[in-house]
Enzyme design. Sequence first.
Site, mmCIF file in Angstrom:
data_model
loop_
_atom_site.group_PDB
_atom_site.id
_atom_site.type_symbol
_atom_site.label_atom_id
_atom_site.label_comp_id
_atom_site.label_asym_id
_atom_site.label_seq_id
_atom_site.Cartn_x
_atom_site.Cartn_y
_atom_site.Cartn_z
ATOM 1 N N ARG A 15 0.834 -1.206 0.000
ATOM 2 C CA ARG A 15 0.000 0.000 0.000
ATOM 3 C C ARG A 15 0.862 1.247 0.000
ATOM 4 N NH1 ARG A 15 -5.422 -0.710 2.101
ATOM 5 N NH2 ARG A 15 -5.251 -2.754 3.009
ATOM 6 N N THR A 59 0.451 3.657 2.037
ATOM 7 C CA THR A 59 0.620 4.118 3.421
ATOM 8 C C THR A 59 0.699 2.912 4.357
ATOM 9 O OG1 THR A 59 -1.776 4.355 3.417
ATOM 10 C CG2 THR A 59 -0.523 6.379 3.237
ATOM 11 N N LEU A 60 1.266 3.121 5.533
ATOM 12 C CA LEU A 60 1.397 2.041 6.512
ATOM 13 C C LEU A 60 0.089 1.906 7.310
ATOM 14 C CD1 LEU A 60 4.991 3.003 7.746
ATOM 15 C CD2 LEU A 60 4.377 1.178 6.142
ATOM 16 N N GLY A 97 -2.006 -0.910 7.304
ATOM 17 C CA GLY A 97 -2.825 -2.039 6.863
ATOM 18 C C GLY A 97 -4.293 -1.713 6.704
ATOM 19 N N GLY A 144 -25.225 -9.696 5.031
ATOM 20 C CA GLY A 144 -24.387 -10.165 6.127
ATOM 21 C C GLY A 144 -24.603 -9.334 7.380
ATOM 22 N N GLY A 186 -23.149 -9.313 10.223
ATOM 23 C CA GLY A 186 -22.012 -9.430 11.145
ATOM 24 C C GLY A 186 -21.554 -8.047 11.560
ATOM 25 N N ALA A 209 -7.866 -6.381 15.160
ATOM 26 C CA ALA A 209 -6.623 -5.629 15.156
ATOM 27 C C ALA A 209 -5.809 -5.879 16.428
ATOM 28 C CB ALA A 209 -6.930 -4.144 15.011
ATOM 29 N N HIS A 249 -18.694 5.298 41.437
ATOM 30 C CA HIS A 249 -20.107 5.608 41.227
ATOM 31 C C HIS A 249 -20.247 7.066 40.794
ATOM 32 C CE1 HIS A 249 -24.426 5.612 41.798
ATOM 33 N NE2 HIS A 249 -24.292 6.768 42.446
HETATM 34 P P1 FAD Z 1 -3.942 -6.061 7.691
HETATM 35 O O1 FAD Z 1 -4.334 -4.928 8.547
HETATM 36 O O2 FAD Z 1 -4.899 -6.538 6.670
HETATM 37 O O3 FAD Z 1 -2.573 -5.636 7.005
HETATM 38 C C1 FAD Z 1 -1.924 -6.442 6.077
HETATM 39 C C2 FAD Z 1 -1.114 -5.558 5.162
HETATM 40 O O4 FAD Z 1 -0.294 -6.398 4.373
HETATM 41 C C3 FAD Z 1 -1.955 -4.756 4.180
HETATM 42 O O5 FAD Z 1 -1.647 -3.392 4.298
HETATM 43 C C4 FAD Z 1 -1.567 -5.286 2.820
HETATM 44 O O6 FAD Z 1 -1.481 -4.257 1.844
HETATM 45 C C5 FAD Z 1 -0.187 -5.849 3.079
HETATM 46 N N1 FAD Z 1 0.178 -6.958 2.194
HETATM 47 C C6 FAD Z 1 -0.547 -8.070 1.919
HETATM 48 N N2 FAD Z 1 0.156 -8.893 1.122
HETATM 49 C C7 FAD Z 1 1.330 -8.280 0.885
HETATM 50 C C8 FAD Z 1 2.473 -8.638 0.144
HETATM 51 N N3 FAD Z 1 2.568 -9.821 -0.455
HETATM 52 N N4 FAD Z 1 3.495 -7.759 0.083
HETATM 53 C C9 FAD Z 1 3.449 -6.562 0.729
HETATM 54 N N5 FAD Z 1 2.398 -6.191 1.474
HETATM 55 C C10 FAD Z 1 1.357 -7.037 1.549
HETATM 56 N N6 FAD Z 1 -10.660 -4.880 14.034
HETATM 57 C C11 FAD Z 1 -10.741 -4.433 15.305
HETATM 58 O O7 FAD Z 1 -10.119 -5.003 16.194
HETATM 59 N N7 FAD Z 1 -11.513 -3.341 15.630
HETATM 60 C C12 FAD Z 1 -12.245 -2.695 14.711
HETATM 61 O O8 FAD Z 1 -12.922 -1.717 15.044
HETATM 62 C C13 FAD Z 1 -12.192 -3.134 13.362
HETATM 63 N N8 FAD Z 1 -12.894 -2.523 12.419
HETATM 64 C C14 FAD Z 1 -12.799 -2.947 11.115
HETATM 65 C C15 FAD Z 1 -13.579 -2.308 10.153
HETATM 66 C C16 FAD Z 1 -13.532 -2.717 8.841
HETATM 67 C C17 FAD Z 1 -14.356 -1.994 7.800
HETATM 68 C C18 FAD Z 1 -12.664 -3.784 8.469
HETATM 69 C C19 FAD Z 1 -12.558 -4.222 7.037
HETATM 70 C C20 FAD Z 1 -11.904 -4.446 9.422
HETATM 71 C C21 FAD Z 1 -11.982 -4.031 10.760
HETATM 72 N N9 FAD Z 1 -11.262 -4.684 11.766
HETATM 73 C C22 FAD Z 1 -11.370 -4.255 13.052
HETATM 74 C C23 FAD Z 1 -10.398 -5.827 11.474
HETATM 75 C C24 FAD Z 1 -8.922 -5.368 11.412
HETATM 76 O O9 FAD Z 1 -8.806 -4.366 10.420
HETATM 77 C C25 FAD Z 1 -8.013 -6.533 11.095
HETATM 78 O O10 FAD Z 1 -8.233 -7.578 12.016
HETATM 79 C C26 FAD Z 1 -6.556 -6.113 11.166
HETATM 80 O O11 FAD Z 1 -6.288 -5.066 10.277
HETATM 81 C C27 FAD Z 1 -5.638 -7.296 10.864
HETATM 82 O O12 FAD Z 1 -4.319 -6.875 10.926
HETATM 83 P P2 FAD Z 1 -3.183 -7.615 10.064
HETATM 84 O O13 FAD Z 1 -1.914 -6.931 10.412
HETATM 85 O O14 FAD Z 1 -3.273 -9.075 10.244
HETATM 86 O O15 FAD Z 1 -3.559 -7.344 8.535
HETATM 87 P P1 NAD Z 2 -18.627 -11.450 9.943
HETATM 88 O O1 NAD Z 2 -18.086 -12.811 9.917
HETATM 89 O O2 NAD Z 2 -18.604 -10.676 11.201
HETATM 90 O O3 NAD Z 2 -20.150 -11.452 9.456
HETATM 91 C C1 NAD Z 2 -20.530 -11.961 8.223
HETATM 92 C C2 NAD Z 2 -21.993 -12.304 8.290
HETATM 93 O O4 NAD Z 2 -22.436 -12.613 6.990
HETATM 94 C C3 NAD Z 2 -22.304 -13.507 9.165
HETATM 95 O O5 NAD Z 2 -23.350 -13.177 10.042
HETATM 96 C C4 NAD Z 2 -22.708 -14.588 8.167
HETATM 97 O O6 NAD Z 2 -23.649 -15.492 8.684
HETATM 98 C C5 NAD Z 2 -23.301 -13.738 7.061
HETATM 99 N N1 NAD Z 2 -23.290 -14.356 5.746
HETATM 100 C C6 NAD Z 2 -22.318 -15.118 5.183
HETATM 101 N N2 NAD Z 2 -22.668 -15.456 3.928
HETATM 102 C C7 NAD Z 2 -23.888 -14.886 3.698
HETATM 103 C C8 NAD Z 2 -24.760 -14.849 2.589
HETATM 104 N N3 NAD Z 2 -24.454 -15.472 1.453
HETATM 105 N N4 NAD Z 2 -25.916 -14.166 2.699
HETATM 106 C C9 NAD Z 2 -26.228 -13.516 3.852
HETATM 107 N N5 NAD Z 2 -25.440 -13.515 4.937
HETATM 108 C C10 NAD Z 2 -24.274 -14.187 4.852
HETATM 109 O O7 NAD Z 2 -17.857 -10.675 8.765
HETATM 110 P P2 NAD Z 2 -17.773 -9.139 8.427
HETATM 111 O O8 NAD Z 2 -18.867 -8.383 9.086
HETATM 112 O O9 NAD Z 2 -17.614 -9.080 6.951
HETATM 113 O O10 NAD Z 2 -16.413 -8.743 9.114
HETATM 114 C C11 NAD Z 2 -15.190 -9.370 8.714
HETATM 115 C C12 NAD Z 2 -14.189 -9.381 9.811
HETATM 116 O O11 NAD Z 2 -13.746 -8.077 10.116
HETATM 117 C C13 NAD Z 2 -14.764 -9.981 11.074
HETATM 118 O O12 NAD Z 2 -14.053 -11.166 11.331
HETATM 119 C C14 NAD Z 2 -14.515 -8.999 12.147
HETATM 120 O O13 NAD Z 2 -13.853 -9.571 13.219
HETATM 121 C C15 NAD Z 2 -13.638 -7.929 11.512
HETATM 122 N N6 NAD Z 2 -14.201 -6.629 11.916
HETATM 123 C C16 NAD Z 2 -14.167 -6.292 13.234
HETATM 124 C C17 NAD Z 2 -14.740 -5.115 13.660
HETATM 125 C C18 NAD Z 2 -14.706 -4.771 15.099
HETATM 126 O O14 NAD Z 2 -13.941 -5.384 15.830
HETATM 127 N N7 NAD Z 2 -15.493 -3.806 15.555
HETATM 128 C C19 NAD Z 2 -15.360 -4.273 12.761
HETATM 129 C C20 NAD Z 2 -15.401 -4.648 11.434
HETATM 130 C C21 NAD Z 2 -14.804 -5.826 11.025
#
Ligand code: FAD
Ligand code: NAD
Length: 494
Positions: free
Chosen positions: A37, A39-40, A42, A204, A206, A345, A473
């Site tokens: 990416r 930027t750093l 992820g 979904g 979730g 994260a 409290h």
């Molecule tokens: P990532 O954050 O996915 O980072 C991996 C990095 O590796 C990426 O920047 C990618 O570009 C890079 N990369 C991949 N392959 C290569 C390669 N071959 N060479 C060089 N670079 C590469 N989690 C929470 O705990 N709290 C939250 O509130 C939360 N909200 C979220 C909201 C959304 C919309 C989404 C999508 C996710 C959210 N998550 C949340 C989940 C969280 O973002 C991930 O669990 C977390 O980022 C995982 O960290 P990671 O370091 O494993 O991977």
């Molecule tokens: P999720 O696994 O939380 O939810 C996906 C949902 O989609 C499930 O309820 C599943 O039953 C449903 N589903 C699957 N296939 C379906 C289909 N064909 N039709 C209808 N429903 C279907 O996944 P997500 O919401 O995409 O989030 C992905 C990951 O990102 C999660 O593992 C979560 O831990 C992480 N995340 C975390 C936070 C946070 O910590 N606040 C915020 C955002 C994302």
Amino acid sequence: MAEYDYDVLIIGAGPGGYVAAIRAAQLGLKTACVESRETLGGTCLNVGCIPSKAMLHGSEKFDEAASGALARYGVKLGKVELDLAALQADKADAVKGLTGGIEFLFKKNKVDWLKGFASFVSPGEGRDLVPQADRSRPEAPAFAGAHTVKVGDETVTAKNVVIATGSSVTPLPGVEVDNDKGVVVDSTGALELPKVPKKMVVIGGGVIGLELGSVWRRLGAAVTVVEFLDQLLPGMDMDVRKEAAKIFKKQGMELRLSTKVTGCTVKGKKATLMLEPASGGASETIEADCVLVSIGRRPNTHGLRIENIGLELNARGQIETDHAFRTKVDGVWAVGDVIPGPMLAHKAEDEGIAVAENIAGLTGIVNHDVIPSVVYTWPEIAGVGLTEEQAKERLSASARAVKVGKFPMLANSRAKTNHEPDGFVKVIADADTDRVLGVWCIASVAGTMIAQAAQAMEFGATSEDIAYTCHAHPTHSEAIKEAAMAVTGKPIHI
Ligand code: FAD
Ligand code: NAD
């Protein structure tokens, strides 16, 4: 002179990778981190945790003002209007500040950022001619050399490589995401919508679906959530899942549980979705001007060429590790979303610290039984440890029982005063030992409250330990104390 360029090369600068890089450098190891990416930070900092929380916070403020909820506090407002561009700019600012912060920390700790996409070079193909050890082949030589990784046109060698490549959106066959068009989007597209959709369908129910669905509902969209299972939020405690559904319905979200999407067509700016009961039956169509596909995420391993070092994926496409985050290939480690466990994260960060410590010869440990999870909706939904269902199943194997204490937020003085009546705290304990096995909360500040439960569980607390801990409290956290008191049947305020 060292026979390799780096002691540690980390692939991916998300919370797993960048934290591992900083800790490795702090421990005196020569460290580089590859990131493709611009930027750093992820997924989390760029298109995940941070931008989604910025949108959740801003939309909550808008909703508070627009709904008239502030009138009871004497806050008189004129016509409330949304400036979506300003909200998007605030989000972009948060992302810029935090991703730039990681760049600063890399410089401060002397971590080299190698810009580009990384892939493994097979032994003999690159600069490194030392064969890699494979523990599944006893005849393989003990690990003696370095791994070679290609980054763009360059190759780098490192004694240890940490795979921290994270995850990306799981596609849904028949529903093609096109973030540029903005009609069928994934979470990244849903964070960038240029205007508030009139009708949004979330596929979904979730975490992502409920958080981003909440953002756009608060900003004015009519939101329908289509969920395959019979309840929202799989993996959470059943009482919590049921209560969450009631709360989201009350807020105006339409929930279509036990329903599957079988296809989608897009004409101009309108999408038509085909739905069917999950168990099969008559189909129907619904229209939307925005469809969010949020059915889960899958590990990023494509293009990494792990086959070149003899590493394989498990059936779920993840990289398996042992407790120290070692893969089966010597000198190759993995952390974060790319390995089994919750995709969170803070889980990735803790694994990042532990893997760096293990590489440095220390003992890095993550207790995967105590990883809190939080859904940042209104109210927040949080949990740590076992659900009641899991606790009963686990304890019944040794003929033991669980005790559960529950306390409603309605009876918590601070929540009541703040007009936040929804939710409860639930403490699940082992009936014999009283040890706390799980804590679940729905409350405005559940994400903050759950930290004390995680800490108590990490210290092996009993429900009595929590019940006899003095809580300030009036705070929402007193509900945890009362729920712990309820485990033995003695809450005060209900
Ligand atoms: P990532 O954050 O996915 O980072 C991996 C990095 O590796 C990426 O920047 C990618 O570009 C890079 N990369 C991949 N392959 C290569 C390669 N071959 N060479 C060089 N670079 C590469 N989690 C929470 O705990 N709290 C939250 O509130 C939360 N909200 C979220 C909201 C959304 C919309 C989404 C999508 C996710 C959210 N998550 C949340 C989940 C969280 O973002 C991930 O669990 C977390 O980022 C995982 O960290 P990671 O370091 O494993 O991977
Ligand atoms: P999720 O696994 O939380 O939810 C996906 C949902 O989609 C499930 O309820 C599943 O039953 C449903 N589903 C699957 N296939 C379906 C289909 N064909 N039709 C209808 N429903 C279907 O996944 P997500 O919401 O995409 O989030 C992905 C990951 O990102 C999660 O593992 C979560 O831990 C992480 N995340 C975390 C936070 C946070 O910590 N606040 C915020 C955002 C994302």
